[in-house]
Motif scaffolding. Sequence first.
Motif, PDB file in Angstrom:
ATOM      1  N   GLY A   1     -20.759  10.552  -0.685  1.00 35.29           N
ATOM      2  CA  GLY A   1     -21.420   9.269  -0.860  1.00 35.29           C
ATOM      3  C   GLY A   1     -21.695   8.925  -2.313  1.00 35.29           C
ATOM      4  N   ASN A   2     -21.211   9.756  -3.212  1.00 37.03           N
ATOM      5  CA  ASN A   2     -21.423   9.475  -4.622  1.00 37.03           C
ATOM      6  C   ASN A   2     -20.377   8.498  -5.145  1.00 37.03           C
ATOM      7  N   ALA A   3     -20.759   7.752  -6.155  1.00 35.02           N
ATOM      8  CA  ALA A   3     -19.830   6.812  -6.779  1.00 35.02           C
ATOM      9  C   ALA A   3     -18.630   7.574  -7.331  1.00 35.02           C
ATOM     10  N   ALA A   4     -17.466   6.981  -7.178  1.00 32.68           N
ATOM     11  CA  ALA A   4     -16.234   7.615  -7.647  1.00 32.68           C
ATOM     12  C   ALA A   4     -15.259   6.521  -8.036  1.00 32.68           C
ATOM     13  N   GLU A   5     -14.136   6.940  -8.613  1.00 33.54           N
ATOM     14  CA  GLU A   5     -13.109   5.956  -8.920  1.00 33.54           C
ATOM     15  C   GLU A   5     -11.808   6.451  -8.332  1.00 33.54           C
ATOM     16  N   ILE A   6     -11.013   5.537  -7.855  1.00 39.04           N
ATOM     17  CA  ILE A   6      -9.716   5.912  -7.326  1.00 39.04           C
ATOM     18  C   ILE A   6      -8.653   5.184  -8.137  1.00 39.04           C
ATOM     19  N   SER A   7      -7.632   5.965  -8.531  1.00 35.12           N
ATOM     20  CA  SER A   7      -6.555   5.345  -9.297  1.00 35.12           C
ATOM     21  C   SER A   7      -5.376   5.112  -8.366  1.00 35.12           C
ATOM     22  N   GLY A   8      -4.657   4.065  -8.604  1.00 35.01           N
ATOM     23  CA  GLY A   8      -3.527   3.724  -7.748  1.00 35.01           C
ATOM     24  C   GLY A   8      -2.343   4.641  -7.995  1.00 35.01           C
ATOM     25  N   LYS A   9      -1.986   5.454  -7.030  1.00 35.62           N
ATOM     26  CA  LYS A   9      -0.820   6.329  -7.102  1.00 35.62           C
ATOM     27  C   LYS A   9      -0.048   6.249  -5.795  1.00 35.62           C
ATOM     28  N   GLY A  10       1.026   6.974  -5.715  1.00 34.29           N
ATOM     29  CA  GLY A  10       1.838   6.969  -4.497  1.00 34.29           C
ATOM     30  C   GLY A  10       2.833   5.822  -4.527  1.00 34.29           C
ATOM     31  N   ARG A  11       3.567   5.693  -3.433  1.00 35.14           N
ATOM     32  CA  ARG A  11       4.608   4.666  -3.365  1.00 35.14           C
ATOM     33  C   ARG A  11       4.340   3.794  -2.162  1.00 35.14           C
ATOM     34  N   HIS A  12       4.037   2.545  -2.385  1.00 35.79           N
ATOM     35  CA  HIS A  12       3.594   1.693  -1.285  1.00 35.79           C
ATOM     36  C   HIS A  12       4.242   0.320  -1.321  1.00 35.79           C
ATOM     37  N   ASP A  13       4.032  -0.429  -0.251  1.00 40.78           N
ATOM     38  CA  ASP A  13       4.641  -1.749  -0.134  1.00 40.78           C
ATOM     39  C   ASP A  13       3.791  -2.819  -0.808  1.00 40.78           C
ATOM     40  N   PRO A  14       4.429  -3.677  -1.609  1.00 40.57           N
ATOM     41  CA  PRO A  14       3.674  -4.806  -2.163  1.00 40.57           C
ATOM     42  C   PRO A  14       3.336  -5.850  -1.088  1.00 40.57           C
ATOM     43  N   CYS A  15       4.153  -5.891  -0.051  1.00 41.57           N
ATOM     44  CA  CYS A  15       3.892  -6.841   1.041  1.00 41.57           C
ATOM     45  C   CYS A  15       4.499  -6.258   2.301  1.00 41.57           C
ATOM     46  N   VAL A  16       3.720  -6.186   3.355  1.00 40.46           N
ATOM     47  CA  VAL A  16       4.137  -5.417   4.513  1.00 40.46           C
ATOM     48  C   VAL A  16       5.020  -6.201   5.480  1.00 40.46           C
ATOM     49  N   VAL A  17       5.032  -7.516   5.389  1.00 40.76           N
ATOM     50  CA  VAL A  17       5.657  -8.296   6.465  1.00 40.76           C
ATOM     51  C   VAL A  17       7.161  -8.080   6.655  1.00 40.76           C
ATOM     52  N   PRO A  18       7.971  -7.876   5.591  1.00 39.74           N
ATOM     53  CA  PRO A  18       9.405  -7.671   5.867  1.00 39.74           C
ATOM     54  C   PRO A  18       9.665  -6.479   6.787  1.00 39.74           C
ATOM     55  N   ARG A  19       8.911  -5.402   6.595  1.00 38.67           N
ATOM     56  CA  ARG A  19       9.077  -4.226   7.457  1.00 38.67           C
ATOM     57  C   ARG A  19       8.315  -4.379   8.775  1.00 38.67           C
TER      58      ARG A  19
ATOM     59  N   PRO B   1      11.211   2.925   5.193  1.00 42.66           N
ATOM     60  CA  PRO B   1      10.865   2.671   3.785  1.00 42.66           C
ATOM     61  C   PRO B   1      12.117   2.723   2.905  1.00 42.66           C
ATOM     62  N   GLY B   2      11.965   2.165   1.724  1.00 41.70           N
ATOM     63  CA  GLY B   2      13.040   2.315   0.740  1.00 41.70           C
ATOM     64  C   GLY B   2      14.244   1.433   0.962  1.00 41.70           C
ATOM     65  N   GLN B   3      14.126   0.416   1.785  1.00 42.89           N
ATOM     66  CA  GLN B   3      15.309  -0.379   2.122  1.00 42.89           C
ATOM     67  C   GLN B   3      15.626  -1.477   1.133  1.00 42.89           C
ATOM     68  N   SER B   4      14.668  -1.825   0.270  1.00 44.88           N
ATOM     69  CA  SER B   4      14.931  -2.876  -0.715  1.00 44.88           C
ATOM     70  C   SER B   4      13.922  -2.770  -1.840  1.00 44.88           C
ATOM     71  N   LYS B   5      14.099  -3.610  -2.845  1.00 43.74           N
ATOM     72  CA  LYS B   5      13.199  -3.549  -3.998  1.00 43.74           C
ATOM     73  C   LYS B   5      11.798  -4.046  -3.671  1.00 43.74           C
ATOM     74  N   ILE B   6      11.641  -4.791  -2.582  1.00 46.70           N
ATOM     75  CA  ILE B   6      10.292  -5.280  -2.264  1.00 46.70           C
ATOM     76  C   ILE B   6       9.587  -4.436  -1.206  1.00 46.70           C
TER      77      ILE B   6
END
Lengths: 363, 363, 363, 363
Positions: free
Chosen positions: D320-338, D50-55
């Motif tokens: 099993g109850n309805a919930a909401e998840i907010s986007g957090k953490g650090r993730h890849d916008p596109c997995v193919v380069p890695r 991880p962390g090798q480029s801006k994408i």
Amino acid sequence: MAGNSFGQIFRITTFGESHGEAIGVIIDGCPSQLKVDLDYIQGELDKRKPGQSKITTQRKESDTVKILSGVFEGKTTGTPIAMIIPNEDQRSKDYTHNVDVFRPSHADYTYQTKYGIRDHRGGGRSSARETAARVAAGALAKLLLKTQGIEIVAHVSSVGKINAPEVEVKNADQFIEEREKNIVRCADQAVAAEMIEYIDGIRKQGDTVGGKVSCHIINCPVGLGEPVFDKLHADLGKAMLSINAVHGFEYGSGFAGSEMRGSEHNDIFSKNQSGDIETLTNFSGGIQGGISNGMPIEFKVAFKPVATIMHNQATIDSEGNAAEISGKGRHDPCVVPRAVPIVEAMAALVLVDHWLRNRNTQL
Amino acid sequence: MAGNSFGQIFRITTFGESHGEAIGVIIDGCPSQLKVDLDYIQGELDKRKPGQSKITTQRKESDTVKILSGVFEGKTTGTPIAMIIPNEDQRSKDYTHNVDVFRPSHADYTYQTKYGIRDHRGGGRSSARETAARVAAGALAKLLLKTQGIEIVAHVSSVGKINAPEVEVKNADQFIEEREKNIVRCADQAVAAEMIEYIDGIRKQGDTVGGKVSCHIINCPVGLGEPVFDKLHADLGKAMLSINAVHGFEYGSGFAGSEMRGSEHNDIFSKNQSGDIETLTNFSGGIQGGISNGMPIEFKVAFKPVATIMHNQATIDSEGNAAEISGKGRHDPCVVPRAVPIVEAMAALVLVDHWLRNRNTQL
Amino acid sequence: MAGNSFGQIFRITTFGESHGEAIGVIIDGCPSQLKVDLDYIQGELDKRKPGQSKITTQRKESDTVKILSGVFEGKTTGTPIAMIIPNEDQRSKDYTHNVDVFRPSHADYTYQTKYGIRDHRGGGRSSARETAARVAAGALAKLLLKTQGIEIVAHVSSVGKINAPEVEVKNADQFIEEREKNIVRCADQAVAAEMIEYIDGIRKQGDTVGGKVSCHIINCPVGLGEPVFDKLHADLGKAMLSINAVHGFEYGSGFAGSEMRGSEHNDIFSKNQSGDIETLTNFSGGIQGGISNGMPIEFKVAFKPVATIMHNQATIDSEGNAAEISGKGRHDPCVVPRAVPIVEAMAALVLVDHWLRNRNTQL
Amino acid sequence: MAGNSFGQIFRITTFGESHGEAIGVIIDGCPSQLKVDLDYIQGELDKRKPGQSKITTQRKESDTVKILSGVFEGKTTGTPIAMIIPNEDQRSKDYTHNVDVFRPSHADYTYQTKYGIRDHRGGGRSSARETAARVAAGALAKLLLKTQGIEIVAHVSSVGKINAPEVEVKNADQFIEEREKNIVRCADQAVAAEMIEYIDGIRKQGDTVGGKVSCHIINCPVGLGEPVFDKLHADLGKAMLSINAVHGFEYGSGFAGSEMRGSEHNDIFSKNQSGDIETLTNFSGGIQGGISNGMPIEFKVAFKPVATIMHNQATIDSEGNAAEISGKGRHDPCVVPRAVPIVEAMAALVLVDHWLRNRNTQL
């Protein structure tokens, strides 16, 4: 394929050389939600570790196990459990004299010829140090079996020509308590004393001696074992024979059974007072047709004498020239006291695997 | 997983019940271009078949093998080799009296409990008839090993308390010729006569007796066997213990080795006059560190007495009630004469598999 | 190891060549006490057999299956189930012209080079005839899955560029009934008519065409599939790609998913009116993290056009010289109608194996 | 059995969770005497980290690999090779919000249901971090294949709807050099620029996108692959489908082949000027009948968009109850380069295993 894995469902793979960075094991296939008692696992390793008494090798290794994966908040998660045991006492220089000569009745010659290369330090991969990884994995297997009430206990039943009387194990904890009262791990205290004195004498002569370990599995349900090739005793036999220095395996009546008649050997079925089916004798050793029958499973394992002795011996070097090897290093005069937890561990690995396999027998 | 396959590269799977349509075996992983000598395969089966002499069961089955696939114009093609042996002498009515009672020291009780259903006719899958499929596959394995000069021979080394002297095998064909001179398959003619008379007496009493088979593998190259779990002797041990009625296995010094000292047990390396490395003694049984060392591989297999006797015996029925079983059917008074080809076959399957595995050891 | 076995617990091994004595399969690991409906198994084979309609090969084989072992009084016993299908229509002479030339896009060249020998008759082991054995085994797997309510149905979703609309399967039996109304095995009757006409035209030109089969698995419980390598879709993919002529596999959103954004592709969890957890969309194809999530499992399999065409083609002979091959024999213009039962069978084998494996997940 | 091992002879077992102590792999069955270039192995890991480029994700982990066993004086010894990669950036608190909710299109729900327990931190075992262990093992496999001249190269052939033109790989090193000139790892610089801009835009929107990786294997000898189930492309397919986020696999003509006619699809054999047999086209993708035919092996792998997006999404909690998840953490916008090094690693593991398996094909 290369032989470093054991088991089908509860499958372990061990790695590591005697004087490398670490040895260890991956357990794949342990069911989830098993409570992991790290103290228990370490306790089993302590029974195998070197330096524990005057009749074992004086090498010192704490053999501290560390779990790297597969356990979360004290329970197994169903993912692979990696355990490593770092190598500490790596006095490799003790072994430099072995680089170019083949130690008699060791694996130096066969490894060198098979692989064309070998890590000669302390025997490398052929060292019995590898069995520490088995003990760690076997301890986890025992924890699983204990949830089912299945108990596995072994003890030293002979050293040289000194034999302990046959025992019947009623209570596993009491048996272990009795066995652990002496450093040779024999459940009979009088015989144990004799064995210890004998080994100590052998040690002083720079020699070694063989012995036998007997194992008892109690509360095993009917039905474990898979005909026709994976009979329970066939897998137990392979497990035991895979332990360094083992030269023989027998279960139930064993070799003596080959001298008996059918009319005296047959185990007659009977319903006992609790309404359970049992047999009046147990020449079958708890296994019939390769499947456990509910009686105690009983087998014996024969260990040859340790090959490393403190005498000078003739041998050859790597070019095939005559050479001499002098006895150095720190080794066990008799391997069986430290082999007891190994025998139990391998038995546990066989049992837990067959217990899991048996879940798929019926629709 | 369900235990009906054996081997990793040269892998066999057997099928069939004693009184079903047929038994058979698929061999997957036999290399291509091996010449298939069907007469040789049938000859091996003939050594195992029932009814071959007065000291074996009088059941009659020709045990004729037929190859369904994997052989083209007399050679293996690298595809699976299916062999079947139709069942002929299916006197199922001989066995109807066993439907509801569990025969002592047989697999009736364990199969019924494990599976909840069983083909009771003649023991069904638990019958030693299954070993015919092993002999057929093992014969093919032997043909492959012969292309490498590796020979496997076994003989009956004890019946009851009658023991043959230790033998050294120099020439496999001569040894077999000698062994086949008598119906008990012992290479020592004088001891053989004694054994035959003893078995015949046992048979007349409606009883049975155990015995031992010794096996010798010669011209095995150095390097077969995969540490740490798939040691050559561990796989041999499992193979032997998977044979019906086997209760013990030992190789090299075996159980006696547990009474020896290292200074007497160590096999000293030496270069012989041909420049080959050998050991002066062979307590290692041709295997060190789980790997063949070029010396003859030697092991012994202990068989219990056959469980079927012509006496009435107490037992229980399928409801757990007391019952009696009377001795009927046609069975062997001593299994070892017919076990010789089975021991050889299983040894061949282990050897061929390890020979193939060893092709991948070095880059 | 040699690739003729599939599955871990419910493990099949197939054998046989196109023009040998017989083809067949051994199933090892089928649980005991499963009712065996031989008519159902034969019915599945009938959907695969040649000569069933004008758009399949005109070869005639009844493909009658016979069970040799493992079934007693109509139920599985837990022992290996051997099934054989004798070869009938062995017009080997049709194939003598292929002995020395390599048919384009067939396996003649690769088999000959790999093994140094091959049974050239009708493609030998590389013939799609081998898949009949899979269908027989898969039918038994389906019978087991039906006891759990799990249903597997497939149909032809494209032939050449003719595509059927996406379907949702609510009821397996109704879907099959609809699909079987036409000879191309497409659940949409209008599209089916178009496909049939197209294939018939291709056939008249002596040419062939590819197509796709879509498969739907309903009522699959949550939890099947083993991370990390044996993800459910990975094993399904391997199973499908092992079928002759398959060149592609996709599940859920498949290749189209590679063009989508996460915000449109994510399947939102929701509790439905019955209180069950489901997802509002099913781009995951019923599998998340390699494990079934309770939604319908959906995948597509791409088949290349059959290589045997009725045109003359340039090629080389076994010495590498230029040669010509003329189109002879009796072959399928389009393989997908007969591939439907094969896809279902392989899917069933994967599912039943993972269902059994999942029994060991939790303590 | 539990799915954490891959390969038959060259067999790897991976372990470790995203936020545990370490991840790692044991390789069992690597032949002895292979030179181990640790820099090369680390270099492969660096392409995946991880962390090798801006994408890519901005998480930082050095992913430094350490070898614990199986290598002595720079060469493999034939014993198990254990490699570990300690986990460094364990910001578990980033993930505490995920304990009780199931992230859409992640494995949270299926793991929790299957095992009844899960290490929720960073996805635990289901995290793509596990693939680092595969890359380490695959790098060793590549080193072995290089000794045989076999080269494996992959690149990003599509991102969303942006497709690179088809490439022919003549020289592996040059291809890699070209590919590594841009951060998206596409061998076409103009298309790469377009892809990078597109991914960067997607990233700014907090969204993700899928893509495809194409792989080319050159200089593969004829004969790799084991019919019938372990066809080379079937094992490649399983290997690819076992990579996180993969939804599709095709080789040679792939899905497009299902629309073609036999007369256009057949690859005509020809002897080229060097006297080698080749085919004029390569719709077979270098594999016929499941066995490599000496032509370049070519396949494509489809990746779905990463499930973690920076948007709020509806979901359910563990009850099993309805919930909401907010986007957090650090993730890849596109997995193919890695994913490029992962695809290569898995392909190498398949190839090396089949290369070893093929050593046992002929007598």
